[in-house]
Design a protein around this motif. Sequence first.
Motif, PDB file in Angstrom:
ATOM      1  N   THR A   1      59.273 -33.823   4.339  1.00  0.00           N
ATOM      2  CA  THR A   1      59.070 -33.197   5.866  1.00  0.00           C
ATOM      3  C   THR A   1      60.263 -32.570   6.256  1.00  0.00           C
ATOM      4  O   THR A   1      61.242 -32.784   6.050  1.00  0.00           O
ATOM      5  N   GLY A   2      59.877 -31.354   6.751  1.00  0.00           N
ATOM      6  CA  GLY A   2      60.749 -30.346   7.241  1.00  0.00           C
ATOM      7  C   GLY A   2      61.467 -29.655   6.058  1.00  0.00           C
ATOM      8  O   GLY A   2      62.415 -29.007   6.559  1.00  0.00           O
ATOM      9  N   CYS A   3      61.121 -29.816   5.069  1.00  0.00           N
ATOM     10  CA  CYS A   3      61.790 -29.165   3.795  1.00  0.00           C
ATOM     11  C   CYS A   3      61.505 -27.602   3.409  1.00  0.00           C
ATOM     12  O   CYS A   3      60.490 -27.262   3.808  1.00  0.00           O
ATOM     13  N   ALA A   4      62.572 -27.033   3.201  1.00  0.00           N
ATOM     14  CA  ALA A   4      62.551 -25.645   2.607  1.00  0.00           C
ATOM     15  C   ALA A   4      61.421 -25.533   1.431  1.00  0.00           C
ATOM     16  O   ALA A   4      61.288 -26.637   0.707  1.00  0.00           O
ATOM     17  N   ALA A   5      61.084 -24.271   1.082  1.00  0.00           N
ATOM     18  CA  ALA A   5      60.071 -24.376  -0.016  1.00  0.00           C
ATOM     19  C   ALA A   5      60.841 -24.709  -1.241  1.00  0.00           C
ATOM     20  O   ALA A   5      62.183 -24.730  -1.508  1.00  0.00           O
ATOM     21  N   GLN A   6      60.049 -25.203  -2.420  1.00  0.00           N
ATOM     22  CA  GLN A   6      60.565 -25.785  -3.470  1.00  0.00           C
ATOM     23  C   GLN A   6      61.283 -24.631  -4.438  1.00  0.00           C
ATOM     24  O   GLN A   6      62.261 -25.003  -5.056  1.00  0.00           O
ATOM     25  N   SER A   7      60.931 -23.288  -4.198  1.00  0.00           N
ATOM     26  CA  SER A   7      61.478 -22.373  -4.919  1.00  0.00           C
ATOM     27  C   SER A   7      62.911 -22.004  -4.451  1.00  0.00           C
ATOM     28  O   SER A   7      63.556 -21.394  -5.217  1.00  0.00           O
ATOM     29  N   THR A   8      63.206 -22.588  -3.353  1.00  0.00           N
ATOM     30  CA  THR A   8      64.632 -22.521  -2.916  1.00  0.00           C
ATOM     31  C   THR A   8      65.634 -23.649  -3.298  1.00  0.00           C
ATOM     32  O   THR A   8      66.593 -23.474  -3.193  1.00  0.00           O
ATOM     33  N   MET A   9      65.134 -24.336  -4.064  1.00  0.00           N
ATOM     34  CA  MET A   9      65.980 -25.580  -4.563  1.00  0.00           C
ATOM     35  C   MET A   9      66.400 -25.257  -6.127  1.00  0.00           C
ATOM     36  O   MET A   9      65.719 -24.804  -6.837  1.00  0.00           O
ATOM     37  N   THR A  10      67.633 -25.915  -6.143  1.00  0.00           N
ATOM     38  CA  THR A  10      68.192 -25.935  -7.525  1.00  0.00           C
ATOM     39  C   THR A  10      68.040 -27.536  -8.440  1.00  0.00           C
ATOM     40  O   THR A  10      68.245 -28.417  -7.610  1.00  0.00           O
ATOM     41  N   PHE A  11      67.105 -27.378  -9.025  1.00  0.00           N
ATOM     42  CA  PHE A  11      66.658 -28.643  -9.886  1.00  0.00           C
ATOM     43  C   PHE A  11      67.772 -29.164 -11.201  1.00  0.00           C
ATOM     44  O   PHE A  11      68.282 -28.294 -11.580  1.00  0.00           O
TER      45      PHE A  11
ATOM     46  N   TYR B   1      70.603 -28.514  -3.685  1.00  0.00           N
ATOM     47  CA  TYR B   1      70.372 -29.285  -4.839  1.00  0.00           C
ATOM     48  C   TYR B   1      69.079 -30.464  -4.558  1.00  0.00           C
ATOM     49  O   TYR B   1      68.643 -31.093  -5.491  1.00  0.00           O
ATOM     50  N   GLY B   2      68.632 -30.239  -3.200  1.00  0.00           N
ATOM     51  CA  GLY B   2      67.148 -30.928  -3.038  1.00  0.00           C
ATOM     52  C   GLY B   2      67.005 -32.126  -2.226  1.00  0.00           C
ATOM     53  O   GLY B   2      66.024 -32.256  -1.682  1.00  0.00           O
ATOM     54  N   TRP B   3      68.012 -33.082  -2.359  1.00  0.00           N
ATOM     55  CA  TRP B   3      67.850 -34.357  -1.487  1.00  0.00           C
ATOM     56  C   TRP B   3      67.880 -34.005  -0.187  1.00  0.00           C
ATOM     57  O   TRP B   3      68.885 -33.010   0.126  1.00  0.00           O
ATOM     58  N   ARG B   4      67.209 -34.694   0.735  1.00  0.00           N
ATOM     59  CA  ARG B   4      66.196 -35.763   0.402  1.00  0.00           C
ATOM     60  C   ARG B   4      65.065 -35.433   0.075  1.00  0.00           C
ATOM     61  O   ARG B   4      63.992 -36.143   0.089  1.00  0.00           O
ATOM     62  N   CYS B   5      64.532 -34.027   0.085  1.00  0.00           N
ATOM     63  CA  CYS B   5      63.370 -33.731  -0.142  1.00  0.00           C
ATOM     64  C   CYS B   5      62.919 -33.970  -1.644  1.00  0.00           C
ATOM     65  O   CYS B   5      61.662 -34.258  -1.784  1.00  0.00           O
ATOM     66  N   TYR B   6      63.858 -33.938  -2.481  1.00  0.00           N
ATOM     67  CA  TYR B   6      63.464 -34.251  -3.769  1.00  0.00           C
ATOM     68  C   TYR B   6      64.646 -35.571  -4.529  1.00  0.00           C
ATOM     69  O   TYR B   6      65.653 -35.208  -4.029  1.00  0.00           O
TER      70      TYR B   6
ATOM     71  N   GLY C   1      76.206 -22.580  10.277  1.00  0.00           N
ATOM     72  CA  GLY C   1      76.407 -23.396   9.336  1.00  0.00           C
ATOM     73  C   GLY C   1      78.023 -23.621   9.195  1.00  0.00           C
ATOM     74  O   GLY C   1      78.710 -22.925   9.538  1.00  0.00           O
ATOM     75  N   ALA C   2      78.301 -24.780   8.419  1.00  0.00           N
ATOM     76  CA  ALA C   2      79.758 -25.126   8.559  1.00  0.00           C
ATOM     77  C   ALA C   2      80.308 -24.265   7.461  1.00  0.00           C
ATOM     78  O   ALA C   2      80.090 -24.083   6.417  1.00  0.00           O
ATOM     79  N   ASP C   3      81.396 -23.961   7.809  1.00  0.00           N
ATOM     80  CA  ASP C   3      82.334 -22.813   6.857  1.00  0.00           C
ATOM     81  C   ASP C   3      82.805 -23.236   5.672  1.00  0.00           C
ATOM     82  O   ASP C   3      82.892 -22.714   4.559  1.00  0.00           O
ATOM     83  N   GLU C   4      82.835 -24.606   5.661  1.00  0.00           N
ATOM     84  CA  GLU C   4      83.520 -25.291   4.390  1.00  0.00           C
ATOM     85  C   GLU C   4      82.535 -25.730   3.323  1.00  0.00           C
ATOM     86  O   GLU C   4      82.683 -25.798   2.205  1.00  0.00           O
ATOM     87  N   ILE C   5      81.059 -25.528   3.638  1.00  0.00           N
ATOM     88  CA  ILE C   5      80.228 -25.776   2.592  1.00  0.00           C
ATOM     89  C   ILE C   5      79.966 -24.977   1.506  1.00  0.00           C
ATOM     90  O   ILE C   5      80.129 -23.435   1.845  1.00  0.00           O
ATOM     91  N   TRP C   6      79.801 -25.232   0.547  1.00  0.00           N
ATOM     92  CA  TRP C   6      79.750 -24.424  -0.731  1.00  0.00           C
ATOM     93  C   TRP C   6      78.123 -24.571  -1.349  1.00  0.00           C
ATOM     94  O   TRP C   6      77.688 -23.758  -1.669  1.00  0.00           O
ATOM     95  N   ALA C   7      77.516 -25.851  -1.224  1.00  0.00           N
ATOM     96  CA  ALA C   7      76.369 -26.161  -1.680  1.00  0.00           C
ATOM     97  C   ALA C   7      75.962 -27.550  -0.868  1.00  0.00           C
ATOM     98  O   ALA C   7      76.686 -28.215  -0.379  1.00  0.00           O
ATOM     99  N   ILE C   8      74.537 -27.462  -0.671  1.00  0.00           N
ATOM    100  CA  ILE C   8      73.957 -28.520   0.144  1.00  0.00           C
ATOM    101  C   ILE C   8      73.046 -29.216  -0.735  1.00  0.00           C
ATOM    102  O   ILE C   8      72.758 -29.065  -1.990  1.00  0.00           O
ATOM    103  N   GLY C   9      72.411 -30.490  -0.245  1.00  0.00           N
ATOM    104  CA  GLY C   9      71.204 -31.159  -0.732  1.00  0.00           C
ATOM    105  C   GLY C   9      72.028 -32.212  -1.737  1.00  0.00           C
ATOM    106  O   GLY C   9      71.076 -32.560  -2.638  1.00  0.00           O
ATOM    107  N   LEU C  10      73.124 -32.861  -1.790  1.00  0.00           N
ATOM    108  CA  LEU C  10      73.444 -33.973  -2.584  1.00  0.00           C
ATOM    109  C   LEU C  10      73.214 -35.420  -1.836  1.00  0.00           C
ATOM    110  O   LEU C  10      73.511 -35.293  -0.552  1.00  0.00           O
TER     111      LEU C  10
END
Length: 455
Positions: A268-278, A254-259, A205-214
Amino acid sequence: MKKILLSLALLANCIAFSQTINLESFATGFSSPVEIAHSGDSRLFVVERGGSIKILNSNGTTNPTPFLSISSLISSGGERGLLGLAFHPNYSTNGYFYVNYTNTAGNTVIARYTVSGSDPNVANTGSATILLTITQPFSNHNGGSIKFGPDGYLYIGMGDGGSGGDPGNRAQNINELLGKMLRIDVNTGSPYSSPANNPYVGIAGADEIWAIGLRNPWKFSFNRNNGDLWIADVGQNAYEEINKVASTQAGLNYGWRCYEGNDVYNSTGCAAQSTMTFPIAVTSHNSGNCSITGGYVYTGTIYPNFQNKYFFTDYCSPRIGMADNSGNITYSNPFNGNSFVTFGEDMAGELYVAAINNGTIYKIKDASLGTADFNKNDFTIYPNPAKTEINIKSNGNTYPEEIVIFDTNGKQVHHQKTKNPELINVKTSHLATGLYIIHITDNTGNTATRKLSIE
């Protein structure tokens, strides 16, 4: 004194449930303002999408010479342009500030500049150092906000690269910088380093990342009182979302594009819902929203009603929203004719909002402190909020005979007697910014208690 303190407590309780927003035109004449920042003093710096940063003074005047002009370096229009500005926490000593813009190729650039050594109102245009360039596959969803967090690191909000529906699935890809919240250390490395506790340092994973899914974080901010990170993320078809987390929470998804908001969008291909921050709150397109604009948690002192409220708006719905820490939302009445795209926070924590369509910067005020609050009573007090003085006018057969002002701790800060039945002037220049309680005793011995704000 017990009676005074009780009246203060009762009045404070009433104030807490009064949330009326008013806008006062503070400055005009800006061209597509998209960001407002301060450098730790009374000035505001207004970022124009076309490539200029202008200084707005505390008296509402704008300096004729831009602080910075880099229009030749950028591509602007639509969601491109000069989009973000952040001053280094040690700006007063090192003169560093950082900008986020799309270059002539349409790619995101994070660059550092230095203020002029001879003029604090002008930047050194030759001091540019490019820290980071991120390729943008489409013209939209560039994010744009950059902010220093309470940890001293620079946070960068990146959109998913554009088009619609995140066709490249970039927001969930930990090897891509798009669709992420990035976090870098600008004080070490060349030209920066990634903090050791970023979630992907030392692993895949990229070192600069703090959070994903935006999807497209159009404005994020940190609560100056407790460090909480608030992110307004623009939705796709149905929902806009507001996220709130502690600034120490790393590696969130944060869930996008899954949510989209709380609803499945493309799992499609998304991690479990429980791993997301809503999100803590969502707004629906059914109510006229289309593109959220995030703001700030109010940390000022003039308007106690606003304390601990997060301010936001929407490009398509010219209302100002306030969300509390549980995600409950209240709205102002519409300010028709405005398309709001950014908020600003001054050094004292007071808030501003800018309309991109008419180039106006507005100061956000609590209308419940206005003159109308008193007109139903025996006395009119104006102006309120006040700066250097107030006037008290009798509305009936009685007149004020004694005026006593207390701070919210019950301490008397002003006392004045008068026998003028017409108009009483009370000097307030000796009072610090904040909320006060004013007791007015009339010539019949009756006392009225009112709230007074000093700005």
